[in-house]
Design an enzyme around this catalytic site. Structure first.
Site, short mmCIF file in Angstrom:
data_model
loop_
_atom_site.label_atom_id
_atom_site.label_comp_id
_atom_site.label_asym_id
_atom_site.label_seq_id
_atom_site.Cartn_x
_atom_site.Cartn_y
_atom_site.Cartn_z
CB SER A 29 -34.88 3.77 -60.19
OG SER A 29 -33.93 4.29 -61.10
NE ARG A 129 -20.77 3.74 -63.34
CZ ARG A 129 -22.08 3.51 -63.36
NH1 ARG A 129 -22.53 2.28 -63.56
NH2 ARG A 129 -22.94 4.50 -63.19
CG ASP A 327 -29.67 6.17 -67.18
OD1 ASP A 327 -28.43 6.32 -67.15
OD2 ASP A 327 -30.34 5.82 -66.19
#
Length: 451
Positions: A29, A129, A327
Site C-alpha cells: 500500500s 473486478r 487480505d
C-alpha cells in the site's frame, strides 16, 4: 508479468522447525502511494524499501506514462522526479495494470480530475473486478467513462476539464475507494469530503499530510470518520522508508505458529492500527507473538515480531475486524485448520471481489486437503485438529494470496500441498519461496527438487 507467464506449480512439503530472522518485502500500500505522491509533487522524492513486485512496477509505469521520471538506484531504492499536480501529460498508449487492483483504482482517481484521456487494461483476474465503486463517484466529479458492462476493464476515462469537489459517503469499507477519491480531490478546487462509516487503513491520509496537503480527519456524531481535503495544494517531495508489509508478514506469522518447534523473528513490520487485525486474532487464538522494539518511522508504527509455535484454539472473529485484515483471511483459514475446535469468520463479503472470489477459493482449497469447512454468503467456518490433512492441489485463480496461504499449509500438513501456479506470487512477494526455504521450509517446483 505473472498474468502472462506459463503456470508454475509449486509444492510445499512438511518441514522441521522454522527458525531465524527475516525481513519481508516493503508494504504494498505504501509502495504504490509513494510513487503516486512522488509523481504529483514538484521535485525529487526518494524511496527506500520499495516493494519491487509486479503490482508496484505497474504503478511506476503508469506514473512514467504521464511524465514522472522514476529511476532505480539500488535494490528497493528509487528516485521519483515529480511533475506537479495539474501537470500530467496524456499517456501515449494503454496502461496495463496486470493484477494490481490498488494501482488501477487509485490511478483512476488521479487521472479522473486531470484533463487527459487514458485507457486501462489488466489481466484476466483484474478484468473481472468491479471498478464502478470508484468510477461512479468520479463521474460525479466530471470524469467521462467508457468501460465494459458492469464497469469492468478495459476502461477508458477522460478527466474533467473543471473538476467538481465531492462529498461522498463510502458505501463499503474500502481504502481503495476512499483513497481514489482523495487523490481525485487533490486536483479539484474547494474541499472534497469522504465519509467512512467503517474506518479502513489510513496510509493515504498520513502520506498526504506528509507531502504537505491540507487534510483534516474527525469523527462525527454518528461515529463516522470524516476526511476533508483542500484541493490544489503544492505537494512537496519527501524521503520515504517503506516498512515491511504486514500482509506478507502474515504468512511467516502463521507458518511459525503451526510448524512445531518454530521460532521466527520478522523484522521491521508495519503495525498501523488499521492493519493489525490478524495479529489480534492470532493472539486471541493463543498464538505466542511478541512485539519487540516498537517504534515510529515516517508517522507509522513499526516493530519486530517474534513468533513461536503455539497450541491454537478456534474462536469467532467479529465482522468489525474485517477491514483491518481483509487480505489475511486466506492464511487465517490455514491457522484455523491447526486450531482446536471451530474458527468462525464473519463479514467476508469483500472477499468475493478480490483477485479471485477468495472466499470460494479458500473453501475449495481446504476441501481439497481434507479440512472440514462451511462456506456461507459472507462467512467461513473451519474445523481444526483433523488428522492426516494435505495431499491436495489448489487452484489459485491467479490470486497470489491463495497460492501463498496453501503453501504455508503444506509446511505443516501431513502430506505435501501443491498450488497450480506459483508464478502469481510475484504480484506481491517475489522472494517468498527462497525466504521461507532459508527458514527451513521445503518449497519446490517438483518432488525431485524437494528431495
Amino acid at each position: 508479468m505473472a498474468h502472462a507467464s506459463a503456470p508454475k506449480p509449486l509444492t510445499a512439503h512438511k518441514t522441521g522447525p522454522l527458525t531465524g530472522q527475516i525481513t519481508v518485502p516493503g508494504d504494498k500500500s505504501i509502495s504504490h502511494r509513494s510513487l503516486m505522491f512522488g509523481a504529483l509533487a514538484v521535485g525529487r522524492t526518494t524511496v527506500e524499501g520499495l516493494l519491487e513486485s509486479e503490482d508496484v512496477m505497474a504503478t511506476a509505469n503508469a506514473m512514467r506514462a504521464v511524465g514522472a521520471t522514476i529511476e532505480k538506484t539500488a535494490a528497493g531504492s528509487y528516485t521519483v522526479d515529480g511533475i506537479g499536480l495539474g501537470s500530467l501529460l496524456e499517456p501515449e498508449g494503454v496502461i496495463d495494470f496486470g493484477n494490481a487492483g490498488t494501482g488501477v483504482r487509485l490511478t483512476m482517481g488521479i487521472f479522473g480530475t486531470h484533463d487527459i484521456a487514458a485507457t486501462f487494461i489488466g489481466d484476466a483476474s483484474l478484468s473481472k473486478r468491479p471498478m464502478g465503486r470508484v468510477l461512479d463517484p468520479l463521474r460525479e466529479m466530471g470524469t467521462t467513462v467508457v468501460a465494459r458492462s458492469g464497469d469492468r476493464l478495459p476502461a477508458s476515462i477522460r478527466g474533467a476539464k473543471q473538476a467538481l469537489p465531492l462529498t461522498y459517503r463510502v458505501p463499503v469499507p474500502s481504502a481503495q475507494v476512499k483513497s481514489a477519491l482523495l487523490l481525485a480531490g487533490l486536483n479539484a478546487p474547494g474541499i472534497t469530503t469522504v465519509i467512512e462509516p467503517v474506518p479502513t487503513r489510513d496510509h493515504t491520509e498520513k502520506m498526504l499530510k506528509g507531502f504537505g496537503a491540507e487534510i483534516d480527519v474527525s469523527v462525527n456524531d454518528a461515529g463516522e470518520r470524516v476526511i476533508r481535503l483542500t484541493g490544489q495544494p503544492e505537494l512537496k517531495p519527501q524521503d520515504i522508508i517503506v516498512p515491511g508489509d504486514p500482509s506478507s508478514a502474515a504468512f511467516a506469522l502463521v507458518a511459525a505458529l503451526i510448524v512445531p518447534g518454530s521460532d521466527v523473528t520478522i523484522q521491521n513490520v508495519l503495525l498501523n492500527e488499521h492493519r493489525t487485525g490478524l495479529i489480534t486474532t492470532l493472539l486471541e487464538m493463543g498464538g505466542d507473538i511478541e512485539i519487540v522494539d516498537r517504534r515510529v518511522s515516517g508517522g507509522e508504527d513499526i516493530g519486530d515480531l517474534r513468533v513461536r509455535a503455539s497450541k491454537l484454539t478456534g474462536i469467532t472473529v467479529p465482522a468489525s475486524r474485517a477491514p483491518s485484515m481483509i487480505d489475511e483471511y486466506p492464511v487465517l483459514a490455514i491457522a484455523a485448520a491447526f486450531a482446536e475446535g471451530e474458527t468462525h469468520m464473519t463479514g467476508l463479503e469483500e472477499l468475493r471481489v478480490k483477485e479471485s472470489d477468495r472466499l470460494a477459493a479458500v473453501a475449495r482449497g481446504l476441501e481439497a486437503n481434507g479440512i472440514p469447512c462451511v462456506e456461507g454468503e459472507d462467512t467461513l467456518t473451519v474445523t481444526g485438529g483433523v488428522a492426516a490433512i494435505g495431499g491436495g492441489t489448489v487452484t489459485t485463480h491467479l490470486d497470489h494470496r491463495i497460492a501463498m496461504a496453501f503453501l504455508v499449509l503444506g509446511m505443516a500438513a501431513d502430506k505435501p500441498v501443491t498450488v497450480d501456479d506459483g508464478a502469481v506470487i510475484d504480484t506481491s512477494f517475489p522472494t517468498f519461496a527462497p525466504l521461507f526455504n532459508q527458514l527451513g521450509a521445503r518449497i519446490a517446483q517438483s518432488e525431485s527438487e524437494a528431495a
